[in-house]
Design a protein around this motif. Structure first.
Motif, mmCIF file in Angstrom:
data_model
loop_
_atom_site.group_PDB
_atom_site.id
_atom_site.type_symbol
_atom_site.label_atom_id
_atom_site.label_comp_id
_atom_site.label_asym_id
_atom_site.label_seq_id
_atom_site.Cartn_x
_atom_site.Cartn_y
_atom_site.Cartn_z
ATOM 1 N N VAL A 1 -5.703 16.988 -5.446
ATOM 2 C CA VAL A 1 -5.629 15.355 -4.780
ATOM 3 C C VAL A 1 -6.806 14.493 -5.355
ATOM 4 O O VAL A 1 -6.339 13.446 -5.808
ATOM 5 C CB VAL A 1 -5.515 15.799 -3.387
ATOM 6 N N LEU A 2 -8.144 14.939 -5.152
ATOM 7 C CA LEU A 2 -9.427 14.391 -5.898
ATOM 8 C C LEU A 2 -9.143 13.925 -7.369
ATOM 9 O O LEU A 2 -9.594 12.906 -7.697
ATOM 10 C CB LEU A 2 -10.476 15.101 -5.426
ATOM 11 N N TYR B 1 0.837 -1.233 -0.041
ATOM 12 C CA TYR B 1 0.101 -0.153 -0.084
ATOM 13 C C TYR B 1 0.873 1.219 -0.008
ATOM 14 O O TYR B 1 0.742 2.114 -0.871
ATOM 15 C CB TYR B 1 -0.959 0.014 1.140
ATOM 16 N N SER B 2 1.623 1.259 0.719
ATOM 17 C CA SER B 2 2.613 2.526 0.984
ATOM 18 C C SER B 2 3.334 2.690 -0.388
ATOM 19 O O SER B 2 3.941 3.716 -0.824
ATOM 20 C CB SER B 2 3.644 2.613 2.347
ATOM 21 N N ARG B 3 4.135 1.619 -0.598
ATOM 22 C CA ARG B 3 4.916 1.387 -1.862
ATOM 23 C C ARG B 3 4.086 2.067 -3.079
ATOM 24 O O ARG B 3 4.619 2.630 -3.959
ATOM 25 C CB ARG B 3 5.526 0.260 -2.095
ATOM 26 N N LYS C 1 4.407 13.511 -3.486
ATOM 27 C CA LYS C 1 3.732 13.876 -1.747
ATOM 28 C C LYS C 1 2.721 13.077 -1.478
ATOM 29 O O LYS C 1 1.363 13.453 -1.460
ATOM 30 C CB LYS C 1 3.764 15.526 -1.588
ATOM 31 N N PRO C 2 3.013 11.841 -1.419
ATOM 32 C CA PRO C 2 1.974 10.766 -1.034
ATOM 33 C C PRO C 2 1.158 10.793 0.099
ATOM 34 O O PRO C 2 -0.115 10.434 0.230
ATOM 35 C CB PRO C 2 2.715 9.502 -1.178
ATOM 36 N N GLU C 3 1.578 11.490 1.197
ATOM 37 C CA GLU C 3 0.873 11.456 2.411
ATOM 38 C C GLU C 3 -0.308 11.889 2.486
ATOM 39 O O GLU C 3 -1.194 11.412 3.065
ATOM 40 C CB GLU C 3 1.606 12.301 3.477
ATOM 41 N N LYS C 4 -0.569 13.310 1.947
ATOM 42 C CA LYS C 4 -1.865 13.830 1.655
ATOM 43 C C LYS C 4 -3.106 13.099 0.894
ATOM 44 O O LYS C 4 -4.021 12.927 1.038
ATOM 45 C CB LYS C 4 -1.728 15.335 0.939
ATOM 46 N N TYR C 5 -2.402 12.295 -0.275
ATOM 47 C CA TYR C 5 -3.326 11.432 -0.857
ATOM 48 C C TYR C 5 -3.798 10.371 -0.070
ATOM 49 O O TYR C 5 -4.873 9.972 -0.263
ATOM 50 C CB TYR C 5 -2.500 10.914 -2.024
ATOM 51 N N MET C 6 -2.905 9.769 0.741
ATOM 52 C CA MET C 6 -3.180 8.640 1.478
ATOM 53 C C MET C 6 -4.477 9.115 2.543
ATOM 54 O O MET C 6 -5.413 8.422 3.018
ATOM 55 C CB MET C 6 -1.924 7.916 2.254
ATOM 56 N N GLN C 7 -4.127 10.269 3.154
ATOM 57 C CA GLN C 7 -5.007 10.863 4.125
ATOM 58 C C GLN C 7 -6.125 11.098 3.521
ATOM 59 O O GLN C 7 -7.187 10.709 4.195
ATOM 60 C CB GLN C 7 -4.674 12.224 4.635
ATOM 61 N N ILE D 1 -11.996 9.114 2.856
ATOM 62 C CA ILE D 1 -13.258 8.672 2.036
ATOM 63 C C ILE D 1 -13.801 7.311 2.151
ATOM 64 O O ILE D 1 -14.865 6.970 2.261
ATOM 65 C CB ILE D 1 -12.803 8.968 0.618
ATOM 66 N N SER D 2 -12.710 6.177 2.496
ATOM 67 C CA SER D 2 -13.061 4.868 2.562
ATOM 68 C C SER D 2 -13.765 4.599 3.651
ATOM 69 O O SER D 2 -14.342 3.524 3.847
ATOM 70 C CB SER D 2 -11.612 4.074 2.618
#
Length: 493
Positions: free
Chosen positions: A287-288, A239-241, A249-255, A260-261
């Protein structure tokens, strides 16, 4: 050609582009592990006049070293090492100048976003290479590929800089559909039936790399345990990979995705702002938008205005992401956790929720089974603004004067419709008609796994479709089937 499952439309299109009589700049994008490079290699048998790949998480020196090595490999070995991207593309131009007049010149730059390290001047050099040389020669076909879909879209496809409108063709490589997944599994020695294949899809999605990790000597449950819950599971840290490969800058996408999930039907932009104070405004919009480009979320309008950003609902539709966030974010110490939950509400509830997303992702197959592929339609979701918050997850608004209200039910056997459930469905249909005021008739359609059991209320449905429907090959390429993704809200137009 190297054997490849599915991708018939993509291969046909690539070959058609290859035989065109003009210079072509082709951007191929799609999420990590979906098989983009494999597709291009299989189509052209790696018969490139030049091929270079970016180095994931590599520095400027790493990227340039790789490119210089490729120049030597495809040249005569006497090319001096370039010290910057401008010189590197000048050397590539010099190399390929010698091949002009001998037919199509095929250039493949893989993992292109990796090459664009900060302040490297890569994009300017690529821009100059295409605009001043490659585009001037009809023999040239430049294919660029990358998993960082947001980079590909922002810097190439929707570029407002030097590469604005330079892309001649774009190709979004999407996950396998159910039929392709079953074909892949059968080829790998796992001739699973429709129900098992669908269950596999509702965990891994149609991602070829994830499917390649399955072992034919193991059951689906054993495979899931090994990949996700064993201490060294190959997908336990995927998942993180995945996000670090897709976004700078993946942190904000993951947040945002994780927020949403938590809502089964999705969240509005304002709900996200209220819950995730760190991401708002234009940043949240970006991001969206990028999550949609990467096939992680879909959006639909609950306001009736499909063009309204504020009225849109965002729902996570990536099966792997949903499974990971639900069951794997807080790792269990039980290496057989999934097997130990077979038959329990945990498993049943999961497949019930995922079956709805599975149906929406195979809307073309559903339309075909209903005999309306040739009819203009809009497929939709709908939310009531009334006190009972009634919701319909799939509407099919048809140009022939009907609106199909689709009820999607996962069941291990034939679905039995109870009196209470029948009354609930009829009530929902009445609320929709009263609020939306469509100028069309409505009818109920059931989509379920094993069909509808005979009963007192079974005549409620005008049509019943089974899981087999979702596996049917399309009679015509998906690209030629008109599917408008406008989502109907409080008013059917």
């Amino acid at each position: 050609m190297e054997q490849i499952i599915g991708r018939k439309d993509e291969i046909s299109r690539l070959k058609e582009i290859y035989t065109s009589d003009r210079a072509e700049f082709v951007a191929v994008y799609g999420r990590r592990r979906v098989g983009k490079t494999f597709l291009i290699d299989a189509c052209f048998q790696q018969r490139y006049d030049f091929y270079a790949s970016g180095v994931v998480e590599g520095s400027f020196d790493d990227q340039l070293y790789n490119f210089n090595q490729a120049l030597r490999q495809y040249g005569d070995g006497g090319i001096p090492a370039a010290k910057n991207w401008r010189d590197a593309f000048a050397a590539l131009r010099e190399l390929l100048d010698k091949r002009l007049g001998n037919g199509r010149i095929l250039i493949f730059l893989d993992e292109l976003p990796c090459m664009d390290t900060p302040r490297s001047g890569f994009l300017k050099a690529l821009d100059s290479f295409w605009n001043t040389w490659a585009s001037k020669h009809s023999e040239v076909m430049l294919i660029v590929c990358g998993s960082a879909t947001s980079w590909m879209v922002e810097n190439l496809i929707d570029s407002h800089g030097g590469l604005h409108n330079r892309i001649t063709k774009e190709m979004h490589v999407k996950p396998f559909c159910l039929a392709e997944t079953q074909e892949y599994l059968a080829h790998a020695g796992m001739p699973w039936g429709h129900l098992t294949t669908a269950q596999c899809y509702m965990v891994l999605g149609g991602i070829p790399y994830y499917l390649s990790l399955l072992r034919r000597e193991e059951s689906l449950a054993q495979n899931i345990d090994r990949l996700f819950f064993s201490p060294d599971g190959e997908l336990r840290r995927e998942y993180s990979r995945l996000f670090y490969a897709l976004f700078r800058k993946p942190e904000k996408y993951m947040q945002v995705l994780e927020a949403i999930s938590k809502s089964r039907s999705g969240m509005s932009r304002q709900e996200l702002i209220d819950r995730r104070k760190a991401v708002s405004g234009e940043e949240l919009s970006r991001v969206l938008r990028n999550l949609e480009y990467c096939d992680f979320v879909r959006s639909y309008s609950a306001s009736g205005d499909a063009a309204s950003t504020n009225g849109r609902i965002y729902q996570v539709v990536d099966f792997f992401t949903l499974f990971y966030l639900k069951f794997c974010k807080r790792p269990t110490t039980d290496p057989a956790w999934w097997s130990h939950n077979l038959g329990k509400s945990t498993e049943k509830d999961w497949f019930g929720i995922m079956f709805e997303i599975l149906c929406v992702s195979h809307i073309a197959q559903i339309k075909q089974a209903m005999g309306i592929s040739g009819i203009y339609t809009e497929y939709a979701a709908w939310r009531s603004k009334g006190p009972d918050k009634a919701q319909i997850d799939l509407l099919i608004d048809r140009a022939d004067g009907l609106i199909d209200i689709c009820e999607m039910k996962y069941s291990a056997g034939p679905y039995s419709l109870s009196k209470a459930e029948a009354e609930k469905l009829q009530r929902r249909q009445q609320i929709f008609t009263a609020e939306a005021k469509p100028n069309k008739d409505t009818r109920l359609v059931l989509i379920t796994t094993q069909g509808l059991a005979p009963g007192l209320h079974s005549s409620l449905f005008a049509q019943t479709l089974t899981l087999d429907t979702l596996f049917q090959p399309l009679h015509q390429p998906l690209a030629k089937i008109h599917i408008c993704q406008k989502i109907v809200g409080m008013r059917i137009i």
